[in-house]
Design an enzyme around this catalytic site. Sequence first.
Site, short mmCIF file in Angstrom:
data_model
loop_
_atom_site.label_atom_id
_atom_site.label_comp_id
_atom_site.label_asym_id
_atom_site.label_seq_id
_atom_site.Cartn_x
_atom_site.Cartn_y
_atom_site.Cartn_z
N SER A 55 -2.52 3.34 3.31
CA SER A 55 -2.31 4.17 2.12
C SER A 55 -1.03 3.72 1.43
O SER A 55 -0.32 2.84 1.91
CB SER A 55 -2.22 5.64 2.51
N LYS A 56 -0.78 4.37 0.30
CA LYS A 56 0.35 3.99 -0.55
C LYS A 56 1.67 3.88 0.19
O LYS A 56 2.49 3.02 -0.12
CB LYS A 56 0.50 5.05 -1.64
N ARG A 57 1.86 4.76 1.19
CA ARG A 57 3.18 4.73 1.82
C ARG A 57 3.41 3.44 2.62
O ARG A 57 4.51 3.15 3.05
CB ARG A 57 3.39 5.96 2.70
#
Length: 479
Positions: A251-253
Amino acid sequence: MKEIVTRFAPSPTGYMHIGNLRTALYSYLIARHSGGKFILRIEDTDRERFVAGAEKVIIDTLHTIGLTYDEGPDIGGPAGPYRQSERKDIYTHYAKMLIDKGCAYYCFCGKEEKQTDNGNFAAYNGHCRNLTQAEIDENLAAGKPYVIRFKMPRDGETTYHDNVFGDITVENNTMYDLILIKSDGFPTYNFAHVIDDHLMNVNTVVRGSEYITSTPQYVQIYRAFGWDLPEYYHLPLIMGKNEDGSVSKLSKRHGSVTFADMVANGYLPEAILNYIVMLGWHPKDEREIFSLNDLVEIFDPADIRKSSAIFDYDKLKWLNAKYLTNMTTSEFGIVAQPFIEKVLTHEVANFDALLRLLQPRVQILSEIPEKIEFFQALPEFDINLLENSKKKTTLENAKTILKNALEKLNTVDSWNNDTLFNVLNALAEELGIKSMSVMWVIRLAVSGNVVTVGGATEIMEVLGKAESIARMATTLERL
Ligand code: GLU
């Protein structure tokens, strides 16, 4: 052997995620490796989530990485249109066909269970499953809103074979009467993709593993029509590394996870493609660098693994660096230019030298601006840095070095790294000072930085004679 037909069927969200891109790539490779066909279909039936321009993002990305398709929304084809939103009547026709066969029914309950992203859906109690024809006609005549549901068999189990994960079996009593046509007249993904895959002759379905457990329901739809099932390849999950060493769904993180973000961060499309193919597949040998053409030749879907793939940014950076160093200087110049322009508003004296300096020293292009900022103008720096015990310099000898270097350099005509290097070395000898002391003072004087991309003479080569001398003079004045 029959021709393999695969498709990439993204929902237009406005982004091309790494996972989507891998699905597109594997679908493409499976088709091309066998000389088959690859289709692009836009799955845009969820009108609430419509994103303007999203289709363009998909098409542009496929173009950029070279995944050409034989049929698609912009180029047409025999089974078009290739946007689901333009195929409404087709789905209605086939849904009615299932009603006539007794495999689907009108549901007037007014409750549209929310279908989750991965095609799963919440329970429905089956209230309208056994309405009489009279009740149905009455409701239809009254203009009552309805959905069309599939009549899922209640007994037994459904098994299908997935080429990556093996046989998958689900008990039929755990499957629900899924909605085929919603009350707005649009089909669900569950129904539309089955109809489209059949009508477009898609016989090989490649997609993310989130669809593994909902596929038995689609298998039931195929059976209701009496159609052949496609071959299935569900692809392993892509995980990201967390700071504490654990892994979780990418995911984005974990960093940029869309193609556009990665390109903006200075990853080359070829390197991204090369990296992504390894997320769930491994060649038979230890090779690591592949062009798209290489992959078409060697990609064997039997080598797709089912264990989760871990996205490793360090590995991607390493690969990106390989692609950068394999370029010619001018090719590198083309991809580096936008990143150089972010901080340099005027041309440096020797642009080629700048490129040669950077090319082996950056892993991703976004590292460039920070590295070259000092070429724009001499930054203010603490003059006391000239004094450095390790480099054996003092403010006093720095002054001597600069004064003498200026004199020597003023007479240099061929301003290049080798000449400058020789001149400064000779100067060091003449002054009885270590060469590293001379280089330290001059590098700081022309760059204002303690850590720089390249050494003193390489930097001077980029800056050119006038600018190098001007910077040294400015620094000398401060002493
Ligand atoms: N539109 C679906 C998605 O983007 C496609 C799934 C499939 O390939 O069947 O996830």
